[in-house]
Scaffold this motif. Structure first.
Motif, PDB file in Angstrom:
ATOM      1  N   VAL A  14      62.965 -18.300  37.051  1.00  0.00           N
ATOM      2  CA  VAL A  14      63.288 -16.836  36.125  1.00  0.00           C
ATOM      3  C   VAL A  14      64.655 -16.691  36.107  1.00  0.00           C
ATOM      4  O   VAL A  14      65.221 -16.574  35.069  1.00  0.00           O
ATOM      5  CB  VAL A  14      62.857 -15.740  37.178  1.00  0.00           C
ATOM      6  CG1 VAL A  14      63.575 -14.441  36.692  1.00  0.00           C
ATOM      7  CG2 VAL A  14      61.292 -15.702  37.080  1.00  0.00           C
ATOM      8  N   LEU A  15      65.571 -17.229  37.212  1.00  0.00           N
ATOM      9  CA  LEU A  15      66.918 -17.221  37.230  1.00  0.00           C
ATOM     10  C   LEU A  15      67.521 -18.374  36.174  1.00  0.00           C
ATOM     11  O   LEU A  15      68.383 -17.929  35.374  1.00  0.00           O
ATOM     12  CB  LEU A  15      67.590 -17.711  38.648  1.00  0.00           C
ATOM     13  CG  LEU A  15      67.276 -16.527  39.838  1.00  0.00           C
ATOM     14  CD1 LEU A  15      67.570 -16.998  40.988  1.00  0.00           C
ATOM     15  CD2 LEU A  15      68.054 -15.184  39.328  1.00  0.00           C
ATOM     16  N   LEU A  16      66.830 -19.471  36.231  1.00  0.00           N
ATOM     17  CA  LEU A  16      67.448 -20.547  35.158  1.00  0.00           C
ATOM     18  C   LEU A  16      67.285 -20.074  33.770  1.00  0.00           C
ATOM     19  O   LEU A  16      68.171 -20.184  32.740  1.00  0.00           O
ATOM     20  CB  LEU A  16      66.707 -21.793  35.384  1.00  0.00           C
ATOM     21  CG  LEU A  16      67.274 -23.112  34.452  1.00  0.00           C
ATOM     22  CD1 LEU A  16      68.754 -23.175  34.773  1.00  0.00           C
ATOM     23  CD2 LEU A  16      66.370 -24.097  35.010  1.00  0.00           C
ATOM     24  N   PHE A  20      70.093 -18.944  30.969  1.00  0.00           N
ATOM     25  CA  PHE A  20      70.099 -19.690  29.369  1.00  0.00           C
ATOM     26  C   PHE A  20      70.210 -18.541  28.287  1.00  0.00           C
ATOM     27  O   PHE A  20      71.024 -18.781  27.703  1.00  0.00           O
ATOM     28  CB  PHE A  20      68.706 -20.699  29.276  1.00  0.00           C
ATOM     29  CG  PHE A  20      68.688 -21.832  29.958  1.00  0.00           C
ATOM     30  CD1 PHE A  20      69.857 -22.297  30.326  1.00  0.00           C
ATOM     31  CD2 PHE A  20      67.695 -22.482  30.167  1.00  0.00           C
ATOM     32  CE1 PHE A  20      69.984 -23.663  31.022  1.00  0.00           C
ATOM     33  CE2 PHE A  20      67.354 -23.668  31.021  1.00  0.00           C
ATOM     34  CZ  PHE A  20      68.730 -24.309  31.354  1.00  0.00           C
ATOM     35  N   LEU A  21      69.276 -17.701  28.662  1.00  0.00           N
ATOM     36  CA  LEU A  21      69.336 -16.414  27.564  1.00  0.00           C
ATOM     37  C   LEU A  21      70.773 -15.835  27.396  1.00  0.00           C
ATOM     38  O   LEU A  21      71.282 -15.426  26.514  1.00  0.00           O
ATOM     39  CB  LEU A  21      68.220 -15.279  28.012  1.00  0.00           C
ATOM     40  CG  LEU A  21      66.820 -15.805  27.821  1.00  0.00           C
ATOM     41  CD1 LEU A  21      65.918 -14.748  28.506  1.00  0.00           C
ATOM     42  CD2 LEU A  21      66.486 -15.817  26.404  1.00  0.00           C
ATOM     43  N   PHE A 125      81.286 -17.972  31.278  1.00  0.00           N
ATOM     44  CA  PHE A 125      81.353 -19.042  30.417  1.00  0.00           C
ATOM     45  C   PHE A 125      81.800 -20.085  30.822  1.00  0.00           C
ATOM     46  O   PHE A 125      81.511 -21.320  30.152  1.00  0.00           O
ATOM     47  CB  PHE A 125      82.227 -18.350  29.084  1.00  0.00           C
ATOM     48  CG  PHE A 125      82.229 -19.440  28.047  1.00  0.00           C
ATOM     49  CD1 PHE A 125      81.177 -19.688  27.138  1.00  0.00           C
ATOM     50  CD2 PHE A 125      83.657 -19.894  27.825  1.00  0.00           C
ATOM     51  CE1 PHE A 125      81.296 -20.472  26.018  1.00  0.00           C
ATOM     52  CE2 PHE A 125      83.599 -21.043  26.738  1.00  0.00           C
ATOM     53  CZ  PHE A 125      82.575 -21.270  25.860  1.00  0.00           C
ATOM     54  N   CYS A 126      82.722 -20.310  31.649  1.00  0.00           N
ATOM     55  CA  CYS A 126      83.268 -21.272  32.334  1.00  0.00           C
ATOM     56  C   CYS A 126      82.090 -22.363  32.974  1.00  0.00           C
ATOM     57  O   CYS A 126      82.489 -23.636  33.126  1.00  0.00           O
ATOM     58  CB  CYS A 126      84.493 -20.811  33.432  1.00  0.00           C
ATOM     59  SG  CYS A 126      85.874 -20.128  32.628  1.00  0.00           S
ATOM     60  N   PHE A 127      81.268 -21.629  33.477  1.00  0.00           N
ATOM     61  CA  PHE A 127      80.080 -22.415  33.997  1.00  0.00           C
ATOM     62  C   PHE A 127      78.847 -22.912  33.082  1.00  0.00           C
ATOM     63  O   PHE A 127      77.961 -22.999  33.597  1.00  0.00           O
ATOM     64  CB  PHE A 127      79.404 -21.604  35.230  1.00  0.00           C
ATOM     65  CG  PHE A 127      80.507 -21.321  36.461  1.00  0.00           C
ATOM     66  CD1 PHE A 127      80.829 -22.109  37.596  1.00  0.00           C
ATOM     67  CD2 PHE A 127      81.408 -19.936  36.324  1.00  0.00           C
ATOM     68  CE1 PHE A 127      81.539 -21.868  38.451  1.00  0.00           C
ATOM     69  CE2 PHE A 127      82.259 -19.481  37.163  1.00  0.00           C
ATOM     70  CZ  PHE A 127      82.627 -20.775  38.265  1.00  0.00           C
ATOM     71  N   GLY A 128      79.507 -22.689  31.411  1.00  0.00           N
ATOM     72  CA  GLY A 128      78.263 -23.056  30.707  1.00  0.00           C
ATOM     73  C   GLY A 128      77.663 -24.171  30.992  1.00  0.00           C
ATOM     74  O   GLY A 128      76.501 -24.347  30.872  1.00  0.00           O
ATOM     75  N   ALA A 221      77.690 -26.329  17.374  1.00  0.00           N
ATOM     76  CA  ALA A 221      77.386 -27.610  18.004  1.00  0.00           C
ATOM     77  C   ALA A 221      76.659 -27.511  19.440  1.00  0.00           C
ATOM     78  O   ALA A 221      75.837 -28.296  19.880  1.00  0.00           O
ATOM     79  CB  ALA A 221      78.435 -28.623  17.902  1.00  0.00           C
ATOM     80  N   THR A 222      76.972 -26.653  20.282  1.00  0.00           N
ATOM     81  CA  THR A 222      76.592 -26.487  21.569  1.00  0.00           C
ATOM     82  C   THR A 222      75.418 -25.738  21.752  1.00  0.00           C
ATOM     83  O   THR A 222      74.528 -25.959  22.752  1.00  0.00           O
ATOM     84  CB  THR A 222      77.976 -25.836  22.458  1.00  0.00           C
ATOM     85  OG1 THR A 222      78.988 -26.466  22.130  1.00  0.00           O
ATOM     86  CG2 THR A 222      77.663 -25.562  23.758  1.00  0.00           C
ATOM     87  N   ILE A 223      75.407 -24.488  20.881  1.00  0.00           N
ATOM     88  CA  ILE A 223      74.212 -23.528  21.055  1.00  0.00           C
ATOM     89  C   ILE A 223      72.861 -24.396  20.778  1.00  0.00           C
ATOM     90  O   ILE A 223      71.945 -23.963  21.235  1.00  0.00           O
ATOM     91  CB  ILE A 223      74.418 -22.366  20.098  1.00  0.00           C
ATOM     92  CG1 ILE A 223      73.312 -21.307  20.684  1.00  0.00           C
ATOM     93  CG2 ILE A 223      74.196 -22.776  18.706  1.00  0.00           C
ATOM     94  CD1 ILE A 223      73.761 -19.995  19.924  1.00  0.00           C
TER      95      ILE A 223
END
Length: 223
Positions: A14-16, A20-21, A125-128, A221-223
């Motif tokens: 659930v957390l993961l 992602f969402l 976002f830094c932990f993306g 390119a990332t999404i």
């Protein structure tokens, strides 16, 4: 499953997936912001809706090798970040009347709350890339070299960000916005910036347009 049991496994899932969402939503918002800078004729929320609909088909891809071919574009776009920010800062330095004006105060409590959440989004976002570390290590030819590669890559990024930050502050001063693109317009500022009414933004700078394109390409390119 061995570490956390069945309940822990469900909670982790659930957390993961929530993470992602949230990360995908953040990318969509950032892409929409930059597209709105390039084409402000379409309202910002319209760009958010358009990008959301346009990104949905990628969820049905089963062969990700095609998407991986976009990686060099993402790297090139990332390198353009520093170049465009420095170029914009040099241009802003020639406009001293704007550089060290007091920042706009929050007009309403809603503006203040919105800024808090947007700041938290930038911090998250830094932990993306963290969710890709385990996969990256598994696919490395020499997994034991991950630590050294991480130190070198983060050190390189730190130098680039430090240079862009120093030159950026020299050029923009205290008037720089959270999204630096919104600082790259003629007076009275970019549409979407606090204090600038819809349709009342100044002319966009070339460096800002190039930065918006680079950010959009990198995020696509990332999404």
């Amino acid at each position: 499953l061995e570490c956390f049991g069945a309940v822990g496994q469900r909670l982790t899932m659930v957390l993961l997936n929530t993470y992602f969402l949230a990360k995908t939503a953040l990318y969509i918002v950032l892409i929409a912001q930059n597209l709105h800078y390039l084409a402000p004729s379409l309202p910002y929320r319209g760009w958010v809706l358009l990008v959301t609909v346009g990104s949905c088909p990628s969820a049905f891809l089963r062969d990700m090798t095609r998407v991986e071919r976009l990686a060099p574009l993402g790297v090139a776009a990332s390198l353009m970040y520093g170049v465009c920010i420095v170029a914009g800062a040099v241009e802003a330095a020639g406009r001293p009347t704007r550089r060290f004006q007091p920042q706009h105060s929050f007009e309403t409590a809603r503006d203040c709350v919105g800024t808090i959440f947007s700041t938290l989004g930038v911090m998250a976002f830094c932990f993306g890339p963290t969710d890709m570390v385990a996969t990256l290590r598994r696919e490395m030819r020499e997994p034991e070299g991950l630590l050294q590669a991480s130190v070198i890559s983060h050190g390189t990024v730190m130098v680039i960000y430090l240079l862009a930050g120093i030159v950026g502050f020299w050029g923009f001063g205290y008037t720089v916005t959270g999204n630096v693109n919104l600082s790259m317009c003629d007076d009275p500022g970019c549409e979407g910036q606090l204090g600038v009414p819809p349709g009342g933004g100044g002319e966009r700078w070339l460096s800002g347009s190039m930065l918006a394109v680079a950010v959009t390409v990198n995020l696509v390119a990332t999404i």
